[in-house]
Design a protein around this motif. Structure first.
Motif, short mmCIF file in Angstrom:
data_model
loop_
_atom_site.label_atom_id
_atom_site.label_comp_id
_atom_site.label_asym_id
_atom_site.label_seq_id
_atom_site.Cartn_x
_atom_site.Cartn_y
_atom_site.Cartn_z
N ALA A 33 46.11 -23.66 25.08
CA ALA A 33 46.58 -22.73 24.06
C ALA A 33 45.75 -21.45 24.16
CB ALA A 33 46.42 -23.35 22.68
N MET A 34 46.35 -20.34 23.78
CA MET A 34 45.69 -19.04 23.89
C MET A 34 45.71 -18.34 22.54
SD MET A 34 44.80 -18.80 27.10
CE MET A 34 44.48 -17.05 27.29
N GLY A 35 44.74 -17.46 22.35
CA GLY A 35 44.69 -16.76 21.08
C GLY A 35 44.30 -15.31 21.24
N ILE A 51 49.09 -19.19 20.46
CA ILE A 51 50.29 -19.79 21.03
C ILE A 51 49.89 -21.03 21.79
CG2 ILE A 51 50.15 -18.37 23.14
CD1 ILE A 51 53.24 -18.19 23.01
N ASN A 52 50.71 -22.07 21.73
CA ASN A 52 50.34 -23.30 22.42
C ASN A 52 50.60 -23.17 23.93
OD1 ASN A 52 53.16 -23.58 22.48
ND2 ASN A 52 53.07 -25.78 22.11
N SER A 53 50.22 -24.18 24.66
CA SER A 53 50.25 -24.09 26.13
C SER A 53 51.66 -23.88 26.68
CB SER A 53 49.62 -25.35 26.75
OG SER A 53 50.37 -26.49 26.38
N ARG A 54 52.65 -24.42 26.01
CA ARG A 54 54.02 -24.31 26.50
C ARG A 54 54.75 -23.10 25.95
NH1 ARG A 54 56.69 -29.94 25.30
NH2 ARG A 54 58.45 -28.93 26.32
N VAL A 56 55.71 -22.69 22.86
CA VAL A 56 56.73 -23.09 21.87
C VAL A 56 56.24 -22.82 20.45
CG1 VAL A 56 58.00 -25.04 20.93
CG2 VAL A 56 57.67 -24.84 23.42
N ASN A 57 55.00 -23.17 20.18
CA ASN A 57 54.45 -23.01 18.83
C ASN A 57 53.56 -21.78 18.75
OD1 ASN A 57 55.68 -25.44 18.05
ND2 ASN A 57 53.91 -26.63 18.73
N THR A 58 53.78 -20.99 17.72
CA THR A 58 52.98 -19.79 17.51
C THR A 58 52.39 -19.81 16.10
OG1 THR A 58 54.94 -18.56 16.81
CG2 THR A 58 54.29 -18.38 19.13
N TYR A 59 51.27 -19.13 15.96
CA TYR A 59 50.54 -19.10 14.71
C TYR A 59 50.08 -17.65 14.47
CZ TYR A 59 50.22 -23.97 16.16
OH TYR A 59 50.52 -25.24 16.61
N TYR A 60 50.16 -17.21 13.21
CA TYR A 60 49.82 -15.82 12.90
C TYR A 60 48.97 -15.73 11.64
CZ TYR A 60 53.52 -14.63 16.20
OH TYR A 60 54.29 -14.52 17.32
N THR A 100 40.23 -24.77 24.21
CA THR A 100 40.02 -26.05 24.89
C THR A 100 41.17 -27.00 24.64
OG1 THR A 100 38.77 -26.85 22.99
CG2 THR A 100 37.51 -25.91 24.81
N TYR A 101 42.10 -26.64 23.77
CA TYR A 101 43.20 -27.49 23.38
C TYR A 101 44.54 -26.95 23.90
CZ TYR A 101 39.54 -28.64 20.04
OH TYR A 101 38.35 -28.98 19.48
N SER A 102 45.53 -27.82 23.94
CA SER A 102 46.86 -27.39 24.34
C SER A 102 47.67 -26.90 23.14
CB SER A 102 47.61 -28.52 25.04
OG SER A 102 47.76 -29.63 24.16
N ASP A 103 47.29 -27.35 21.96
CA ASP A 103 47.97 -26.92 20.73
C ASP A 103 47.02 -27.16 19.57
OD1 ASP A 103 51.45 -27.39 19.61
OD2 ASP A 103 49.88 -25.99 18.98
N PHE A 104 47.40 -26.64 18.41
CA PHE A 104 46.53 -26.74 17.25
C PHE A 104 47.11 -27.61 16.14
CE2 PHE A 104 43.75 -23.70 19.02
CZ PHE A 104 44.53 -22.71 19.61
N GLY A 105 48.41 -27.72 16.09
CA GLY A 105 49.03 -28.52 15.04
C GLY A 105 49.17 -27.77 13.73
N SER A 106 48.17 -27.01 13.40
CA SER A 106 48.17 -26.26 12.15
C SER A 106 47.25 -25.05 12.32
CB SER A 106 47.66 -27.13 11.01
OG SER A 106 47.34 -26.34 9.87
N ILE A 107 47.58 -23.97 11.63
CA ILE A 107 46.74 -22.78 11.68
C ILE A 107 45.36 -23.07 11.10
CG2 ILE A 107 47.44 -21.85 9.45
CD1 ILE A 107 47.45 -19.06 10.77
N ASP A 108 45.27 -24.06 10.25
CA ASP A 108 43.99 -24.43 9.65
C ASP A 108 43.01 -24.97 10.69
OD1 ASP A 108 45.66 -25.70 6.68
OD2 ASP A 108 44.97 -23.68 7.17
#
Length: 128
Positions: A33-35, A51-54, A56-60, A100-108
Motif C-alpha cells: 500500500a502507498m500513501g 491506496i492499497n496494493s491493488r 482498489v481501496n482508497t483512504y482520504y 509495510t502492508y498491502s492494505d489498511f482495512g480502515s483509515i484508523d
C-alpha cells in the motif's frame, strides 16, 4: 525495500489543479500500500491519502476528501495524487511513502510508523 521519489510539485493559484507523482523502484512495490503525506514548517507530518496494493481501496483525510484523488499504475510503478480545487492551506511539502502492508482495512489503522520508505518530498504552493 521500496524506494520512492516524488515529482510534479509547483506553484498554482487557489482553485487550480496539480498532479504529483511518485516513482517507485523495487519488486515489492506491487505488494505494498502507498500513501501521501504533507508537512508545513513547525507542524507534524499529516496523512493525506492512501491506496492499497491493488489500487482498489482508497483512504482520504477529511480535509482533502472530494478534492484529491489517489491512484496507482502498477505496470509503471507509479502512484499519483491529483489535487483539484486547491486552497492556500494545501501549501506544504508532499511526501510519498511505501507501507509495510498491502492494505489498511480502515483509515484508523494508517499511521506514519507503518511507512518505512519515504521520498524527499515535493513542494506544493497554492497562492491566494
Amino acid at each position: 525495500q521500496v524506494q520512492v521519489a516524488e515529482s510534479g510539485g509547483g506553484l498554482v493559484q487557489a482553485g487550480g489543479s496539480l498532479r504529483v507523482s511518485c516513482a517507485a523502484s523495487g519488486r515489492l512495490f506491487v505488494t505494498r500500500a502507498m500513501g501521501w503525506f504533507r508537512q508545513v514548517p513547525g507542524k507534524e507530518r499529516e496523512f493525506v491519502a492512501a491506496i492499497n496494493s491493488r489500487g482498489v481501496n482508497t483512504y482520504y483525510a477529511d480535509s482533502v476528501k472530494g478534492r484529491f484523488t489517489i491512484s496507482r499504475d502498477n505496470a509503471k510503478n507509479t502512484v499519483y495524487l491529483q489535487m483539484n480545487s486547491l486552497k492556500p492551506e494545501d501549501t506544504a511539502v508532499y511526501y510519498c511513502a511505501a507501507s509495510t502492508y498491502s492494505d489498511f482495512g480502515s483509515i484508523d489503522h494508517i499511521q506514519l510508523t507503518g511507512f518505512p520508505s519515504w521520498g524527499q518530498g515535493t513542494q506544493v504552493t497554492v497562492s491566494s
